[in-house]
Motif scaffolding. Structure first.
Motif, PDB file in Angstrom:
ATOM      1  N   GLU A   1      -7.792   3.490  -3.247  1.00 19.82           N
ATOM      2  CA  GLU A   1      -8.546   2.290  -3.653  1.00 19.82           C
ATOM      3  C   GLU A   1      -9.539   1.922  -2.549  1.00 19.82           C
ATOM      4  O   GLU A   1      -9.234   2.065  -1.362  1.00 19.82           O
ATOM      5  CB  GLU A   1      -7.599   1.099  -3.854  1.00 19.82           C
ATOM      6  N   THR A   2     -10.691   1.442  -2.961  1.00 19.65           N
ATOM      7  CA  THR A   2     -11.670   1.044  -1.943  1.00 19.65           C
ATOM      8  C   THR A   2     -11.810  -0.466  -1.848  1.00 19.65           C
ATOM      9  O   THR A   2     -12.455  -0.977  -0.939  1.00 19.65           O
ATOM     10  CB  THR A   2     -13.055   1.654  -2.254  1.00 19.65           C
ATOM     11  N   THR A   3     -11.221  -1.172  -2.815  1.00 20.37           N
ATOM     12  CA  THR A   3     -11.229  -2.641  -2.738  1.00 20.37           C
ATOM     13  C   THR A   3      -9.821  -3.149  -3.010  1.00 20.37           C
ATOM     14  O   THR A   3      -9.010  -2.462  -3.638  1.00 20.37           O
ATOM     15  CB  THR A   3     -12.173  -3.261  -3.789  1.00 20.37           C
ATOM     16  N   LEU A   4      -9.552  -4.353  -2.528  1.00 18.27           N
ATOM     17  CA  LEU A   4      -8.271  -4.996  -2.800  1.00 18.27           C
ATOM     18  C   LEU A   4      -8.491  -6.100  -3.821  1.00 18.27           C
ATOM     19  O   LEU A   4      -9.538  -6.746  -3.812  1.00 18.27           O
ATOM     20  CB  LEU A   4      -7.707  -5.640  -1.524  1.00 18.27           C
TER      21      LEU A   4
ATOM     22  N   VAL B   1      -8.386  -3.053   3.902  1.00 18.68           N
ATOM     23  CA  VAL B   1      -7.330  -3.783   4.622  1.00 18.68           C
ATOM     24  C   VAL B   1      -7.908  -4.411   5.899  1.00 18.68           C
ATOM     25  O   VAL B   1      -7.596  -5.547   6.250  1.00 18.68           O
ATOM     26  CB  VAL B   1      -6.133  -2.854   4.947  1.00 18.68           C
ATOM     27  N   ARG B   2      -8.793  -3.652   6.573  1.00 16.94           N
ATOM     28  CA  ARG B   2      -9.452  -4.202   7.777  1.00 16.94           C
ATOM     29  C   ARG B   2     -10.275  -5.436   7.428  1.00 16.94           C
ATOM     30  O   ARG B   2     -10.246  -6.440   8.146  1.00 16.94           O
ATOM     31  CB  ARG B   2     -10.358  -3.148   8.417  1.00 16.94           C
ATOM     32  N   ALA B   3     -10.982  -5.371   6.307  1.00 20.80           N
ATOM     33  CA  ALA B   3     -11.805  -6.516   5.888  1.00 20.80           C
ATOM     34  C   ALA B   3     -10.917  -7.708   5.537  1.00 20.80           C
ATOM     35  O   ALA B   3     -11.230  -8.850   5.891  1.00 20.80           O
ATOM     36  CB  ALA B   3     -12.671  -6.115   4.695  1.00 20.80           C
ATOM     37  N   HIS B   4      -9.799  -7.439   4.872  1.00 21.09           N
ATOM     38  CA  HIS B   4      -8.822  -8.482   4.532  1.00 21.09           C
ATOM     39  C   HIS B   4      -8.320  -9.160   5.819  1.00 21.09           C
ATOM     40  O   HIS B   4      -8.255 -10.396   5.907  1.00 21.09           O
ATOM     41  CB  HIS B   4      -7.671  -7.824   3.756  1.00 21.09           C
ATOM     42  N   ALA B   5      -7.992  -8.353   6.820  1.00 19.10           N
ATOM     43  CA  ALA B   5      -7.503  -8.895   8.098  1.00 19.10           C
ATOM     44  C   ALA B   5      -8.592  -9.709   8.790  1.00 19.10           C
ATOM     45  O   ALA B   5      -8.323 -10.775   9.359  1.00 19.10           O
ATOM     46  CB  ALA B   5      -7.019  -7.764   9.000  1.00 19.10           C
TER      47      ALA B   5
ATOM     48  N   SER C   1      -7.772   6.380   5.621  1.00 18.04           N
ATOM     49  CA  SER C   1      -7.749   6.355   4.156  1.00 18.04           C
ATOM     50  C   SER C   1      -8.775   5.358   3.641  1.00 18.04           C
ATOM     51  O   SER C   1      -9.062   4.364   4.313  1.00 18.04           O
ATOM     52  CB  SER C   1      -6.378   5.887   3.663  1.00 18.04           C
ATOM     53  N   PRO C   2      -9.293   5.603   2.426  1.00 23.50           N
ATOM     54  CA  PRO C   2     -10.273   4.655   1.868  1.00 23.50           C
ATOM     55  C   PRO C   2      -9.772   3.210   1.880  1.00 23.50           C
ATOM     56  O   PRO C   2     -10.525   2.291   2.229  1.00 23.50           O
ATOM     57  CB  PRO C   2     -10.447   5.158   0.430  1.00 23.50           C
ATOM     58  N   ILE C   3      -8.503   2.994   1.539  1.00 21.41           N
ATOM     59  CA  ILE C   3      -8.028   1.612   1.401  1.00 21.41           C
ATOM     60  C   ILE C   3      -8.011   0.858   2.729  1.00 21.41           C
ATOM     61  O   ILE C   3      -8.092  -0.376   2.760  1.00 21.41           O
ATOM     62  CB  ILE C   3      -6.622   1.564   0.754  1.00 21.41           C
TER      63      ILE C   3
ATOM     64  N   VAL D   1       0.844  -1.200   0.000  1.00 18.96           N
ATOM     65  CA  VAL D   1       0.000   0.000   0.000  1.00 18.96           C
ATOM     66  C   VAL D   1       0.879   1.251   0.000  1.00 18.96           C
ATOM     67  O   VAL D   1       1.876   1.321   0.727  1.00 18.96           O
ATOM     68  CB  VAL D   1      -0.928   0.027   1.229  1.00 18.96           C
ATOM     69  N   VAL D   2       0.516   2.209  -0.828  1.00 19.87           N
ATOM     70  CA  VAL D   2       1.252   3.478  -0.900  1.00 19.87           C
ATOM     71  C   VAL D   2       0.320   4.628  -0.513  1.00 19.87           C
ATOM     72  O   VAL D   2      -0.734   4.820  -1.127  1.00 19.87           O
ATOM     73  CB  VAL D   2       1.803   3.717  -2.321  1.00 19.87           C
ATOM     74  N   PHE D   3       0.712   5.356   0.530  1.00 23.03           N
ATOM     75  CA  PHE D   3       0.010   6.576   0.949  1.00 23.03           C
ATOM     76  C   PHE D   3       0.845   7.776   0.496  1.00 23.03           C
ATOM     77  O   PHE D   3       2.039   7.639   0.246  1.00 23.03           O
ATOM     78  CB  PHE D   3      -0.123   6.619   2.477  1.00 23.03           C
ATOM     79  N   PRO D   4       0.259   8.963   0.420  1.00 26.26           N
ATOM     80  CA  PRO D   4       1.090  10.144   0.179  1.00 26.26           C
ATOM     81  C   PRO D   4       2.092  10.264   1.335  1.00 26.26           C
ATOM     82  O   PRO D   4       1.679  10.277   2.497  1.00 26.26           O
ATOM     83  CB  PRO D   4       0.087  11.305   0.222  1.00 26.26           C
TER      84      PRO D   4
END
Lengths: 81, 221
Positions: free
Chosen positions: B36-39, B72-76, B66-68, B6-9
């Motif tokens: 991104e809102t989905t992985l 990431v929480r759902a992935h975890a 951040s939206p992503i 994942v890349v943030f500013p």
């Protein structure tokens, strides 16, 4: 509506920044400085129908983002309309 | 393996993580922008080091929203693996995927040096290729690496063997010399040291690569 959120470190959480400031103050000759805690003030300008609504809104913002309640306390003050 | 970085500013170590994953895994990870809102379907999500959003407000605080991060929480929550390094660890704490928080270093100086880490728990997907108690040399580069949690949380972490890496010589005032912790479910690891920068001979030390080899071989199994 202007609202001020004051965020302070909870008691018992080490504040190295405060310690450094205290040290500097003593170095400047301000003797008797026992402790310094550094917090932050966040001023918001938000649309709200009433003081109570503004306060509630800002409290939700503080809980969601502005403060981390693992280490910080916050208080919300509604300033002028 | 399906890996993503994942890349943030303000992220600045994404290439270090990506290059190592590519070298060990044979294929490049998917780079994921913070909006991104989905992985895509992934086995491992890496939150790399850097200074996301300029460390404004608190380190990791803005990135955590951040939206992503919802993805990431759902992935975890599905049991997917998440690895947060340095700023990534700070983001995982702000997201509350890991308990506690990283405070300013107790001496107020930025730490940029090699440290000794002891591997405290090898029964994780990230550390099974290490020997129990193995000492790993890796660099740290942080101003806010001072792990803090209340005593009840710290005792919980110890009891559940969630302290995965501990400093030999505490560089930042971190509670119980904690350098890295894993969540209770054992799929989300956060650590301050940059093991990705102690992963090839040119780095001076190579033991950091073992963490990535561990997690990649776990996914292959």
């Amino acid at each position: 509506m202007k609202v001020r959120v004051d965020v302070t470190l909870k008691h018992g959480v080490l504040d190295p920044q405060g310690k450094a400031v205290a040290h500097a103050l003593v170095g400047l000759g301000f003797l008797g400085v026992r402790d310094v805690r550094v917090g932050k003030t966040i001023e918001l300008d938000i649309d709200a129908a009433s003081d109570a609504a503004a306060k509630e809104n800002a409290t939700r913002m503080a809980t969601a983002l502005l403060a981390n309640q693992v280490i910080e306390d916050f208080s919300v003050t509604v300033l002028a309309a | 393996m399906r890996t993503g970085v994942v890349v943030f500013p303000g992220t600045n170590r994404e290439r270090d993580a990506a290059m190592l994953l590519q070298r060990l895994d044979g294929k490049a990870p998917t780079m994921l922008w913070h909006t991104e809102t989905t992985l895509p379907a992934l086995d491992l999500v890496v939150l790399p080091g850097g200074f996301s959003y300029g460390d404004y407000l608190r380190t990791g605080a803005m990135a955590a929203h951040s939206p992503i991060m919802a993805a990431v929480r759902a992935h975890a929550a599905r049991g997917g693996l998440v690895l947060g390094i340095c700023n990534g660890f700070q983001i995982l704490c702000e997201t509350q995927l890991l308990p506690g928080i990283l405070l300013r270093n107790n001496h107020l100086k930025f730490n940029c040096k090699f440290v000794d880490l002891r591997v405290e728990n090898t029964r994780t997907p990230f550390t099974h290729a290490y020997a129990q108690g193995q000492v790993v040399h890796a660099p740290v580069a942080h101003g806010d690496g001072n792990y803090f949690a209340d005593d009840a949380t710290l005792n919980d972490l110890e009891q559940n063997h969630q302290v995965v890496f501990r400093y030999g010589h505490n560089p930042n005032g971190s509670a119980r010399n904690i350098a890295g912790i894993i969540n209770k479910q054992g799929n989300v690891l956060g650590l301050m040291p940059h093991l990705e920068n102690a992963a090839e001979p040119l780095h001076g030390h190579v033991d950091g690569a073992t963490m990535f080899a561990s997690v990649l071989s776990k996914m292959a199994a």
